[in-house]
Write a protein that holds these residues in place. Structure first.
Motif, short mmCIF file in Angstrom:
data_model
loop_
_atom_site.label_atom_id
_atom_site.label_comp_id
_atom_site.label_asym_id
_atom_site.label_seq_id
_atom_site.Cartn_x
_atom_site.Cartn_y
_atom_site.Cartn_z
N ILE A 75 17.71 64.62 47.17
CA ILE A 75 18.80 63.75 47.60
C ILE A 75 18.30 62.32 47.72
CG2 ILE A 75 20.51 63.31 49.42
CD1 ILE A 75 20.28 66.26 50.19
N GLY A 76 19.09 61.38 47.22
CA GLY A 76 18.73 59.98 47.30
C GLY A 76 19.85 59.13 47.86
N ALA A 77 19.58 57.84 48.00
CA ALA A 77 20.57 56.89 48.50
C ALA A 77 20.38 55.56 47.80
CB ALA A 77 20.47 56.72 50.01
N LEU A 78 21.48 54.85 47.60
CA LEU A 78 21.47 53.55 46.94
C LEU A 78 21.94 52.48 47.92
CD1 LEU A 78 23.22 54.59 43.58
CD2 LEU A 78 20.76 54.55 44.07
N GLY A 79 21.06 51.54 48.23
CA GLY A 79 21.41 50.45 49.14
C GLY A 79 20.83 49.14 48.66
N PRO A 80 21.24 48.03 49.27
CA PRO A 80 20.76 46.71 48.85
C PRO A 80 19.34 46.46 49.30
CG PRO A 80 22.14 46.50 50.78
CD PRO A 80 22.19 47.95 50.39
N GLY A 81 18.71 45.48 48.68
CA GLY A 81 17.36 45.10 49.05
C GLY A 81 17.29 44.53 50.45
N ARG A 82 16.07 44.52 50.99
CA ARG A 82 15.88 44.02 52.36
C ARG A 82 15.10 42.71 52.39
NH1 ARG A 82 13.47 49.62 54.63
NH2 ARG A 82 12.48 49.49 52.58
N ASP A 83 14.96 42.08 51.23
CA ASP A 83 14.29 40.79 51.15
C ASP A 83 15.31 39.69 50.92
OD1 ASP A 83 11.78 42.07 51.35
OD2 ASP A 83 11.82 42.51 49.20
N GLY A 84 14.88 38.47 51.05
CA GLY A 84 15.77 37.35 50.79
C GLY A 84 16.49 36.87 52.03
N GLU A 85 17.28 35.82 51.86
CA GLU A 85 17.96 35.20 52.99
C GLU A 85 19.21 35.96 53.41
OE1 GLU A 85 18.59 31.30 51.38
OE2 GLU A 85 16.69 30.54 52.17
N ALA A 86 19.82 36.72 52.48
CA ALA A 86 21.00 37.50 52.80
C ALA A 86 20.59 38.94 53.09
CB ALA A 86 22.00 37.46 51.64
N ARG A 87 21.09 39.48 54.21
CA ARG A 87 20.75 40.85 54.61
C ARG A 87 22.00 41.56 55.10
NH1 ARG A 87 15.39 41.42 56.62
NH2 ARG A 87 15.98 43.55 57.19
N ASP A 88 22.17 42.79 54.65
CA ASP A 88 23.26 43.63 55.15
C ASP A 88 22.66 44.58 56.18
OD1 ASP A 88 25.39 45.26 55.68
OD2 ASP A 88 25.60 46.04 53.64
N PHE A 89 22.59 44.15 57.45
CA PHE A 89 21.95 44.97 58.47
C PHE A 89 22.74 46.23 58.78
CE2 PHE A 89 20.23 40.70 59.21
CZ PHE A 89 18.88 40.99 59.25
N ARG A 90 24.07 46.19 58.64
CA ARG A 90 24.86 47.41 58.87
C ARG A 90 24.56 48.44 57.78
NH1 ARG A 90 27.66 43.13 59.82
NH2 ARG A 90 28.36 43.05 57.65
N GLY A 91 24.49 47.96 56.53
CA GLY A 91 24.13 48.85 55.44
C GLY A 91 22.73 49.42 55.61
N GLU A 92 21.80 48.59 56.08
CA GLU A 92 20.44 49.07 56.31
C GLU A 92 20.41 50.15 57.38
OE1 GLU A 92 17.67 45.89 56.94
OE2 GLU A 92 18.50 44.69 55.29
N ASP A 93 21.25 50.01 58.41
CA ASP A 93 21.32 51.04 59.44
C ASP A 93 21.84 52.36 58.87
OD1 ASP A 93 20.27 49.57 61.48
OD2 ASP A 93 22.18 49.06 62.41
N ARG A 94 22.81 52.28 57.95
CA ARG A 94 23.29 53.51 57.32
C ARG A 94 22.17 54.19 56.53
NH1 ARG A 94 27.85 50.12 56.82
NH2 ARG A 94 27.54 49.54 54.63
N MET A 95 21.38 53.39 55.83
CA MET A 95 20.26 53.93 55.06
C MET A 95 19.20 54.54 56.00
SD MET A 95 20.85 53.26 51.75
CE MET A 95 19.43 52.81 50.75
N LYS A 96 18.95 53.89 57.13
CA LYS A 96 17.98 54.42 58.10
C LYS A 96 18.43 55.76 58.65
CE LYS A 96 16.30 49.89 59.69
NZ LYS A 96 16.33 48.92 60.83
N GLY A 97 19.72 55.86 59.01
CA GLY A 97 20.23 57.12 59.52
C GLY A 97 20.17 58.21 58.48
N PHE A 98 20.45 57.85 57.22
CA PHE A 98 20.42 58.81 56.13
C PHE A 98 19.00 59.35 55.94
CE2 PHE A 98 20.32 60.13 51.68
CZ PHE A 98 21.53 60.80 51.55
N ALA A 99 18.02 58.43 55.89
CA ALA A 99 16.63 58.84 55.70
C ALA A 99 16.14 59.70 56.86
CB ALA A 99 15.75 57.60 55.54
N ALA A 100 16.55 59.35 58.09
CA ALA A 100 16.11 60.12 59.26
C ALA A 100 16.64 61.55 59.19
CB ALA A 100 16.59 59.45 60.54
N ALA A 101 17.89 61.73 58.77
CA ALA A 101 18.46 63.07 58.67
C ALA A 101 17.77 63.90 57.59
CB ALA A 101 19.96 62.98 58.38
#
Length: 357
Positions: free
Chosen positions: A185-211
């Motif tokens: 199982i995998g997940a597709l999310g935006p990068g975590r580098d650069g000046e623009a960050r989607d912190f809500r999307g990153e939280d979804r990815m963190k929860g997914f990985a933890a599960a």
């Protein structure tokens, strides 16, 4: 009275109507306290001159500007637009106007917007983020007006919060794909580098990985790729990158329906059958997900409910005349799994004759 060559003032209205400036002020602020005949003369003068009351000047005495500042990540995402629309619908009957700015997911831009908006003395601030620069946090804490963070459920909100747990969305998405018998199982999310960050999307990815880890599965295919904000092309490109890492991936969670749609189109180009060869789950319940073929399974969020709840909360806070500081409120609007046509039990489970509940 000769035509004006400048912006009309309240004194101009009073002269044309033959009343005092105090009477003009009363007509505009509380018309029922003025006789019908006087009120008609004043309103006719207002219309003739094209007079617009100076809300900021009036707020010097009332301390109200009837403006609510709203800061959103983007105006092109229909979910954020629906939230703003629902918020406006609640505020409009009370004569509050929404002043909107957008950050394009940049913390420095949010800080710049706050520096521009707060001097205009908004009666409240709504911000679609729970991650801020240190300076922005201090500005919000010292704003002296209600602050509502939306689209998240932070552990320590600045003031009030209306939203849901993006982390738990990710966990629920992983649990669903695991329950279908998928193991790669995998997940597709935006990068975590650069000046623009989607912190809500990153939280979804963190929860997914933890599960995944809790289920004894690998999280090595939780892929952060590309820039913020995600576009349809993000799904295509990130899915292509995923196939290079894991060509036999069985199921994918995309951080947004936008990415999921791009991945779905890439599957069709490559002859990958969804959901027979790959289960695909998105987030956001965008309208196009109900129209594409196959219809997109997704984690649904009621964007309008967020705006409505935030507006109703502000109405309570702004009309509380007790003088006491309101206790912080956290309103969780929740989320739900919407199963359509892009997720199905794994091929192994189907061969064994088992189906998901």
């Amino acid at each position: 009275m000769p035509p004006l060559t400048r912006k009309p003032t309240m004194r101009d209205v009073s002269r044309l109507a033959g009343v005092s400036t105090m009477t003009v002020s009363r007509v505009l602020a509380d018309p029922e306290t003025v006789s019908r005949e006087t009120r008609s003369r004043v309103l006719a003068a207002v219309e003739q001159l094209g007079y617009v009351p100076d809300r900021v000047a009036g707020s010097l005495s009332s301390r109200r500007t009837n403006v609510v500042a709203a800061i959103l990540p983007t105006l092109t995402n229909v979910n954020f637009a629906d939230t703003a629309h629902a918020l406006t619908e609640v505020l409009r009957p009370a004569d509050y106007q929404l002043l909107i700015g957008y950050t394009m997911y940049r913390l420095d831009e949010e800080e710049r917007l706050l520096r521009a908006m707060l001097p205009r003395r908004p009666d409240a601030v709504v911000v679609a983020s729970s991650v801020h620069t240190k300076t922005a946090s201090q500005m919000l804490l010292r704003a002296g007006v209600p602050v509502v963070e939306i689209w998240d459920n932070p552990g320590q909100p600045i003031d009030h919060a209306v939203g849901f747990s993006n982390y738990e969305v990710g966990r629920a998405a992983a649990h669903h794909l695991i329950s279908l018998g998928h193991r790669r199982i995998g997940a597709l999310g935006p990068g975590r580098d650069g000046e623009a960050r989607d912190f809500r999307g990153e939280d979804r990815m963190k929860g997914f990985a933890a599960a995944l880890r809790e289920a004894g599965l690998s999280d090595e295919w939780v892929l952060h790729f590309g820039d913020v904000p995600v576009a349809f092309d993000h799904g295509r490109q990130s899915f292509a990158a995923m196939l290079e890492r894991a060509p036999d991936v069985e199921a994918l969670f995309a951080v947004s329906d936008i990415s999921a749609w791009g991945a779905l189109m890439e599957c069709q180009r490559r002859g990958i059958r969804v959901p027979d060869d790959l289960s695909l789950l998105g987030f956001g319940d965008f309208d196009f997900g109900r129209q594409c073929v196959p219809m997109l399974s997704t984690m649904g969020i009621d964007a309008r409910a967020i705006g409505t709840a935030a507006g109703e909360l502000l109405m309570r806070l702004l009309h509380d005349d007790s003088g006491a500081a309101a206790a912080p409120e956290r309103i969780d609007v929740g989320f739900r799994l919407i199963e359509r046509e892009t997720t199905a039990p794994s091929r192994k489970r189907r061969k064994n004759g088992r189906k998901s509940s």
